[in-house]
Design a protein around this motif. Structure first.
Motif, PDB file in Angstrom:
ATOM      1  N   ASP A   7       0.835  -1.209   0.000  1.00  0.00           N
ATOM      2  CA  ASP A   7       0.000   0.000   0.000  1.00  0.00           C
ATOM      3  C   ASP A   7       0.863   1.249   0.000  1.00  0.00           C
ATOM      4  O   ASP A   7       0.526   2.253  -0.651  1.00  0.00           O
ATOM      5  CB  ASP A   7      -0.916   0.001   1.224  1.00  0.00           C
ATOM      6  CG  ASP A   7      -2.055  -1.000   1.096  1.00  0.00           C
ATOM      7  OD1 ASP A   7      -2.318  -1.450  -0.037  1.00  0.00           O
ATOM      8  OD2 ASP A   7      -2.666  -1.340   2.131  1.00  0.00           O
ATOM      9  N   LYS A  10       2.295   1.980  -3.492  1.00  0.00           N
ATOM     10  CA  LYS A  10       1.272   2.474  -4.422  1.00  0.00           C
ATOM     11  C   LYS A  10       1.095   3.982  -4.327  1.00  0.00           C
ATOM     12  O   LYS A  10       0.659   4.620  -5.288  1.00  0.00           O
ATOM     13  CB  LYS A  10      -0.061   1.773  -4.153  1.00  0.00           C
ATOM     14  CG  LYS A  10      -0.108   0.313  -4.566  1.00  0.00           C
ATOM     15  CD  LYS A  10      -1.468  -0.299  -4.248  1.00  0.00           C
ATOM     16  CE  LYS A  10      -1.536  -1.763  -4.664  1.00  0.00           C
ATOM     17  NZ  LYS A  10      -2.852  -2.372  -4.341  1.00  0.00           N
ATOM     18  N   SER A  16       4.923   4.968  -9.389  1.00  0.00           N
ATOM     19  CA  SER A  16       3.583   5.160  -9.957  1.00  0.00           C
ATOM     20  C   SER A  16       3.400   4.519 -11.333  1.00  0.00           C
ATOM     21  O   SER A  16       2.260   4.274 -11.747  1.00  0.00           O
ATOM     22  CB  SER A  16       3.263   6.663 -10.042  1.00  0.00           C
ATOM     23  OG  SER A  16       4.195   7.324 -10.896  1.00  0.00           O
ATOM     24  N   SER A  19       2.800  -1.663 -12.321  1.00  0.00           N
ATOM     25  CA  SER A  19       1.531  -2.354 -12.097  1.00  0.00           C
ATOM     26  C   SER A  19       1.511  -2.927 -10.678  1.00  0.00           C
ATOM     27  O   SER A  19       2.541  -3.011  -9.999  1.00  0.00           O
ATOM     28  CB  SER A  19       1.375  -3.486 -13.112  1.00  0.00           C
ATOM     29  OG  SER A  19       2.353  -4.501 -12.873  1.00  0.00           O
ATOM     30  N   ASP A  20       0.331  -3.352 -10.247  1.00  0.00           N
ATOM     31  CA  ASP A  20       0.221  -3.962  -8.917  1.00  0.00           C
ATOM     32  C   ASP A  20       1.097  -5.199  -8.809  1.00  0.00           C
ATOM     33  O   ASP A  20       1.707  -5.460  -7.755  1.00  0.00           O
ATOM     34  CB  ASP A  20      -1.236  -4.332  -8.631  1.00  0.00           C
ATOM     35  CG  ASP A  20      -2.098  -3.105  -8.342  1.00  0.00           C
ATOM     36  OD1 ASP A  20      -1.535  -1.996  -8.264  1.00  0.00           O
ATOM     37  OD2 ASP A  20      -3.324  -3.270  -8.201  1.00  0.00           O
ATOM     38  N   LEU A  23       4.677  -4.063  -8.368  1.00  0.00           N
ATOM     39  CA  LEU A  23       4.861  -3.539  -7.015  1.00  0.00           C
ATOM     40  C   LEU A  23       4.948  -4.670  -5.996  1.00  0.00           C
ATOM     41  O   LEU A  23       5.707  -4.590  -5.030  1.00  0.00           O
ATOM     42  CB  LEU A  23       3.713  -2.603  -6.653  1.00  0.00           C
ATOM     43  CG  LEU A  23       3.670  -1.272  -7.407  1.00  0.00           C
ATOM     44  CD1 LEU A  23       2.408  -0.502  -7.045  1.00  0.00           C
ATOM     45  CD2 LEU A  23       4.895  -0.422  -7.095  1.00  0.00           C
ATOM     46  N   LYS A  24       4.188  -5.721  -6.226  1.00  0.00           N
ATOM     47  CA  LYS A  24       4.234  -6.874  -5.316  1.00  0.00           C
ATOM     48  C   LYS A  24       5.616  -7.511  -5.329  1.00  0.00           C
ATOM     49  O   LYS A  24       6.132  -7.915  -4.259  1.00  0.00           O
ATOM     50  CB  LYS A  24       3.179  -7.897  -5.748  1.00  0.00           C
ATOM     51  CG  LYS A  24       3.165  -9.182  -4.931  1.00  0.00           C
ATOM     52  CD  LYS A  24       2.755  -8.938  -3.496  1.00  0.00           C
ATOM     53  CE  LYS A  24       2.446 -10.245  -2.765  1.00  0.00           C
ATOM     54  NZ  LYS A  24       3.542 -11.218  -2.787  1.00  0.00           N
TER      55      LYS A  24
END
Length: 237
Positions: A7, A10, A16, A19-20, A23-24
């Motif tokens: 979180d 993000k 920015s 993608s999710d 980021l994971k």
């Protein structure tokens, strides 16, 4: 339980473009660390580690120490800001010291992991270059102000930088907007950021208050009118 690293990532401009899923991948190699008030995180010229730090909560100051023991504060950083990126890229000793000013929680990523992710995700490397450019431009402005501006201009420039970094536009009446700098630095900290003395900062702030340019309300500075840098009175240091 602490912060959720995914979180946090993000909400940071540096990440920015990712993608999710990307980021994971980064969150999986990150760790949380807590620091107490006044605890040193890194020391200038230290070459023992190269770590990327992202502030989740709290605040740190970035500073240089002179041969006479005086500090020059380069910046205050808060949630969403990061540091340690120069040694992260070139592996050279740290260029400045960083100390916690209030109890803080940071996210750390070790150099091998971060370099690998930049190679894996080119958008991250591009964002990194953009951030480098912004910081170089800011450093150039600071160097220029120390060499060409009066002490009045240097202190005004410090207030402008703080307004850009943490200022909030707010109404003080139906027809007047001002910029509020919350949790203002102490006069000694402003002096260390402006390359002058606390006494000089006090004189400049009093002059600005008398002219109706700023107001100090509790822990906040309100900038009521545009701060000029060049056309300012000379105030002895």
């Amino acid at each position: 339980m602490g912060i959720d690293i995914l979180d946090l990532l993000k909400g940071v401009d540096l990440f920015s473009r990712l993608s999710d899923g990307q980021l994971k991948v980064i969150a999986d190699v990150a760790q949380r660390r807590k620091y107490g008030k006044e605890e040193n995180i890194i020391h200038e010229d230290d070459n023992s580690s190269s770590t990327f730090f992202l502030i989740a909560t709290g605040e740190v100051k970035v500073y240089l120490s002179g041969s006479d023991g005086r500090e020059t504060i380069l910046a205050f950083l808060g949630p969403g800001d990061f540091f340690g990126e120069m040694s992260l890229i070139d592996g050279e000793p740290r260029s400045a010291s960083v100390k916690v000013t209030t109890t803080s929680e940071l996210v750390v990523i070790q150099r091998p992991d971060f370099i690998e992710k930049m190679r894996q995700f080119p958008d991250l490397a591009f964002s990194f270059l953009e951030e480098f450019s912004l910081r170089i431009r800011k450093a150039n402005r600071q160097i220029g102000s120390l060499s060409t501006l009066t002490v009045f201009g240097r202190i005004a420039g410090t207030l402008i930088n703080l307004a850009e970094e943490r200022g909030v536009r707010t109404h003080i009446s139906d027809d007047q907007m001002v910029t509020k700098i919350p949790n203002k630095p102490t006069q000694q900290q402003l002096a260390e950021m402006s390359g002058t003395t606390r006494e000089t900062v006090s004189r400049v702030l009093n002059s600005l208050k008398k002219k109706g340019v700023i107001a100090i309300v509790g822990k906040d500075i309100l900038i009521l009118e545009e701060l000029g840098l060049q056309d300012a009175p000379e105030i002895p240091e």
